[in-house]
Design a protein around this motif. Structure first.
Motif, PDB file in Angstrom:
ATOM      1  N   ARG A  89      43.925  56.870 -13.530  1.00 23.05           N
ATOM      2  CA  ARG A  89      43.181  57.855 -12.964  1.00 23.05           C
ATOM      3  C   ARG A  89      44.173  58.413 -11.913  1.00 23.05           C
ATOM      4  NH1 ARG A  89      38.822  55.117 -12.427  1.00 23.05           N
ATOM      5  NH2 ARG A  89      39.501  54.379 -10.298  1.00 23.05           N
ATOM      6  N   LYS A  90      45.443  58.971 -12.327  1.00 25.45           N
ATOM      7  CA  LYS A  90      46.463  59.355 -11.573  1.00 25.45           C
ATOM      8  C   LYS A  90      47.106  60.654 -12.337  1.00 25.45           C
ATOM      9  CE  LYS A  90      47.704  55.030  -9.546  1.00 25.45           C
ATOM     10  NZ  LYS A  90      47.325  55.334  -8.188  1.00 25.45           N
ATOM     11  N   LEU A  91      47.709  61.582 -11.597  1.00 24.49           N
ATOM     12  CA  LEU A  91      48.758  62.415 -11.718  1.00 24.49           C
ATOM     13  C   LEU A  91      50.058  62.241 -11.995  1.00 24.49           C
ATOM     14  CD1 LEU A  91      49.342  65.478 -12.621  1.00 24.49           C
ATOM     15  CD2 LEU A  91      49.191  66.136 -10.127  1.00 24.49           C
ATOM     16  N   PHE A  92      50.756  62.210 -13.093  1.00 23.31           N
ATOM     17  CA  PHE A  92      52.091  61.773 -13.140  1.00 23.31           C
ATOM     18  C   PHE A  92      52.968  62.968 -13.343  1.00 23.31           C
ATOM     19  CE2 PHE A  92      49.579  58.313 -14.872  1.00 23.31           C
ATOM     20  CZ  PHE A  92      50.127  56.990 -13.995  1.00 23.31           C
ATOM     21  N   ARG A  93      54.351  62.770 -12.727  1.00 23.16           N
ATOM     22  CA  ARG A  93      55.204  63.804 -12.917  1.00 23.16           C
ATOM     23  C   ARG A  93      56.835  63.027 -13.362  1.00 23.16           C
ATOM     24  NH1 ARG A  93      57.373  66.600  -7.202  1.00 23.16           N
ATOM     25  NH2 ARG A  93      57.999  64.623  -6.587  1.00 23.16           N
ATOM     26  N   LEU A  94      57.286  63.954 -14.028  1.00 19.05           N
ATOM     27  CA  LEU A  94      58.583  63.530 -14.637  1.00 19.05           C
ATOM     28  C   LEU A  94      59.531  63.789 -13.736  1.00 19.05           C
ATOM     29  CD1 LEU A  94      59.924  62.083 -17.331  1.00 19.05           C
ATOM     30  CD2 LEU A  94      60.286  64.573 -18.198  1.00 19.05           C
ATOM     31  N   GLU A  95      60.338  62.790 -13.349  1.00 20.30           N
ATOM     32  CA  GLU A  95      61.420  62.812 -12.382  1.00 20.30           C
ATOM     33  C   GLU A  95      62.800  62.479 -13.081  1.00 20.30           C
ATOM     34  OE1 GLU A  95      60.969  63.489  -9.416  1.00 20.30           O
ATOM     35  OE2 GLU A  95      58.820  62.606  -8.850  1.00 20.30           O
ATOM     36  N   GLU A  96      63.719  63.450 -12.522  1.00 21.49           N
ATOM     37  CA  GLU A  96      64.911  63.389 -13.226  1.00 21.49           C
ATOM     38  C   GLU A  96      65.555  62.164 -12.832  1.00 21.49           C
ATOM     39  OE1 GLU A  96      67.269  66.951 -12.604  1.00 21.49           O
ATOM     40  OE2 GLU A  96      65.896  68.310 -13.783  1.00 21.49           O
ATOM     41  N   ASP A  97      66.260  61.348 -13.676  1.00 21.79           N
ATOM     42  CA  ASP A  97      66.886  60.091 -13.148  1.00 21.79           C
ATOM     43  C   ASP A  97      68.286  59.860 -14.174  1.00 21.79           C
ATOM     44  OD1 ASP A  97      67.843  57.711 -12.202  1.00 21.79           O
ATOM     45  OD2 ASP A  97      65.901  56.509 -13.110  1.00 21.79           O
ATOM     46  N   GLY A  98      69.278  60.411 -13.959  1.00 25.07           N
ATOM     47  CA  GLY A  98      70.134  60.544 -14.981  1.00 25.07           C
ATOM     48  C   GLY A  98      69.994  61.346 -16.431  1.00 25.07           C
ATOM     49  N   ASP A  99      70.201  60.856 -17.189  1.00 25.80           N
ATOM     50  CA  ASP A  99      69.906  61.374 -18.727  1.00 25.80           C
ATOM     51  C   ASP A  99      68.367  61.034 -19.209  1.00 25.80           C
ATOM     52  OD1 ASP A  99      72.528  62.458 -18.701  1.00 25.80           O
ATOM     53  OD2 ASP A  99      73.212  60.565 -19.579  1.00 25.80           O
ATOM     54  N   GLU A 100      67.913  60.244 -18.454  1.00 29.54           N
ATOM     55  CA  GLU A 100      66.325  59.996 -19.155  1.00 29.54           C
ATOM     56  C   GLU A 100      65.318  60.329 -18.554  1.00 29.54           C
ATOM     57  OE1 GLU A 100      66.511  55.468 -19.718  1.00 29.54           O
ATOM     58  OE2 GLU A 100      68.138  55.492 -21.297  1.00 29.54           O
ATOM     59  N   GLY A 101      65.343  60.062 -17.047  1.00 29.78           N
ATOM     60  CA  GLY A 101      64.151  60.416 -16.445  1.00 29.78           C
ATOM     61  C   GLY A 101      63.036  59.325 -16.453  1.00 29.78           C
TER      62      GLY A 101
END
Length: 525
Positions: free
Chosen positions: A235-247
């Protein structure tokens, strides 16, 4: 020479008139009630003017208490005002004439009044000094690099005044500051932008989508009939964060309801996320589903409730077109049971106005002599927008043909776009995705052995080449950006990116929760 001097005098008088109007506008913006006292224009000694200008620009007040003391002719009671870094001694009666806040303070029985000490540590000393200079001496001189700091107190009541001031002063910095505020709260204060010039409205929308879009994901449907850690985590909203080449995926915010079962569809309009559908809640005799809609502002990280749909829908499609949200199809949202042969797609279509926060019916789907097949793996029927039209794609139940319907939002009418895509042209019993890219509709579907991608040109009404790729299970609500489709899959809680040119797949890091029926979209934070 005399004529030249007259021209210079007239020009200087015109400048003084312009400056007077500007300062009066500032007075209104800052809620000052006292009028400005203007001296008659006359020829002055240049050395005196230069000395006065130097004193105005200097920072002597920072080190000399005398320059932080402001008395008035009435010799009223003095109060000490503590700001962020400096203390000022001010005539309270004069300050009360200039400010509603200090007027209320002077007539109150608050401790600050009796002790003659006002705590304003949250106000920058430079800003308060500028206010006193303007209030007591009718001087207003703020360097451009400090303009934003002086406008931190932008409010719903003052921002339009500041915007008018920016136009009169031809100040791009001031205008951008005000427009940034208005864009941040675009739909929270819709009346503020309603009367703006069209080019300013366009600028507000540009500012809301400034920067880099972030891929976001949420679980749009949950059927688990219990409250457990997995349900809470989903029950959450997720965001893809940049973390090097993978995230990596990180949680932005909790979804704005508390329930174990829910079914929503998402739409992004003006960089606001709309969550439209309903959830199960307890009533006296058990449970029932409650229709609900929410709006999320990524610039403030705040949810608010909005008007719910008129129809109780489940697995419906939502598309944004011409500044409105359209809800298409789906079936009755009741107990989230699996549809049977008697379940049919809703033909009623609803349109949402974000400025009025209202839904209304428009022309219904023309499902007169046929029905679209239903699916639990995607919304039914699939819907997207291109230009000022909506496009709906569905499987005809009797024949298995793929039919495209077009809705003209300006004419409020539907039509069929022939030819259909027959089973002999492509064995495509399952539809996964419908989107728009390069003025064409993008269709992704599949069968038991492979996944296929094709296109449909809405201008020529011709189907494109059928291209096959490795079998990939795609579920939920996807999105397209820069010729790449983003969708979730069942394998390893994955989210994949499909390049429409090469049909190459790029997996993203696994979600922190198991994939079930996700919605993917892009937001600017």
């Amino acid at each position: 020479m005399a004529n030249l001097w007259q021209v210079m005098v007239v020009g200087l008088m015109y400048f003084c008139t312009w400056l007077k109007r500007s300062l009066e506008q500032i007075q209104r913006c800052l809620s000052f009630k006292s009028s400005l006292n203007w001296i008659e224009f006359r020829q002055a000694d240049s050395d005196a003017v230069q000395e006065d200008s130097d004193n105005l620009q200097s920072d002597t007040w920072r080190t000399n208490q005398e320059y932080r003391t402001y008395r008035h002719q009435s010799n009223g009671p003095m109060v000490m005002v503590q700001t962020s870094t400096h203390t000022f001694y001010v005539d309270l009666e004069k300050l009360a004439d200039c400010s509603e806040y200090f007027k209320a303070l002077s007539h109150s029985c608050m401790r600050e009044t009796s002790e003659r000490l006002v705590h304003l540590e949250h106000v920058p000393s430079q800003v308060f000094h500028s206010l006193l200079q303007f209030c007591f001496l009718q001087r207003f001189c703020v360097p451009e690099d400090l303009l934003v700091e002086h406008l931190r107190a932008l409010t719903e009541r003052t921002c339009l005044g500041y915007l008018q001031l920016a136009e009169e002063l031809c100040s791009e910095e001031l205008q951008e500051t005000v427009l940034t505020y208005l864009s941040k709260y675009l739909l929270e204060h819709p009346h503020l932008s309603k009367g703006l010039n069209p080019h300013l409205k366009v600028e507000l929308l540009r500012l809301r989508s400034k920067g880099t879009p972030h891929l976001c994901c949420l679980r749009k449907e949950n059927l688990t009939s219990r409250n457990d850690p997995e349900t809470d985590a989903a029950r959450k909203l997720f965001r893809l964060e940049e973390d090097g080449d993978e995230g990596k995926w990180s949680s932005c915010t909790d979804l704005p309801f508390c329930a174990d079962k829910w079914c929503f569809t998402t739409a992004v309009l003006y960089n606001y996320l709309y969550l439209i559908g309903g959830y199960r809640h307890r009533v006296k005799k058990g449970y029932e589903f409650k229709m609900a809609s929410f709006r999320y502002n990524p610039l403030t990280n705040q949810w608010v409730s909005t008007a719910p749909l008129i129809k109780h829908r489940r697995h419906f499609s939502a598309a944004v077109c011409e500044g409105k949200i359209f809800a298409v199809g789906g079936w009755y949202l009741d107990s989230l049971v699996t549809p049977d042969s008697s379940t049919g797609v809703y033909t009623a279509v609803e349109k949402y106005d974000p400025w009025m926060d209202t839904w209304e019916f428009v022309s219904s789907l023309p499902l007169t002599d046929f029905q679209f097949s239903l699916s639990l793996s995607h919304d039914s029927p699939l819907t997207t927008s291109l230009g000022h039209c909506l496009y709906v794609l569905g499987n005809i139940q009797r024949t298995g043909e793929k039919l495209v319907l077009r809705y003209d939002t300006r004419q409020d009418c539907w039509c069929e776009l022939l030819p259909t895509l027959t089973r002999s042209s492509a064995e495509l019993p399952i539809l996964h995705f419908l989107g728009a890219a390069n003025s064409q509709l993008i269709v992704i579907g599949g069968n038991n052995s492979e996944t296929m991608v094709t296109s449909f040109c809405v201008d020529s009404q011709k189907w494109g080449r059928i291209r096959a790729m490795e079998k990939t299970t795609l579920i939920g609500q996807g999105t397209v950006l820069h010729n790449e489709v983003y969708m979730s899959g069942l394998k390893d809680n994955s989210v994949i990116k499909l390049n429409l040119h090469s049909l190459s797949l790029c997996p993203f890091p696994s979600l922190p929760v198991s994939t079930c029926y996700e919605s993917l979209f892009h937001l600017y934070f």
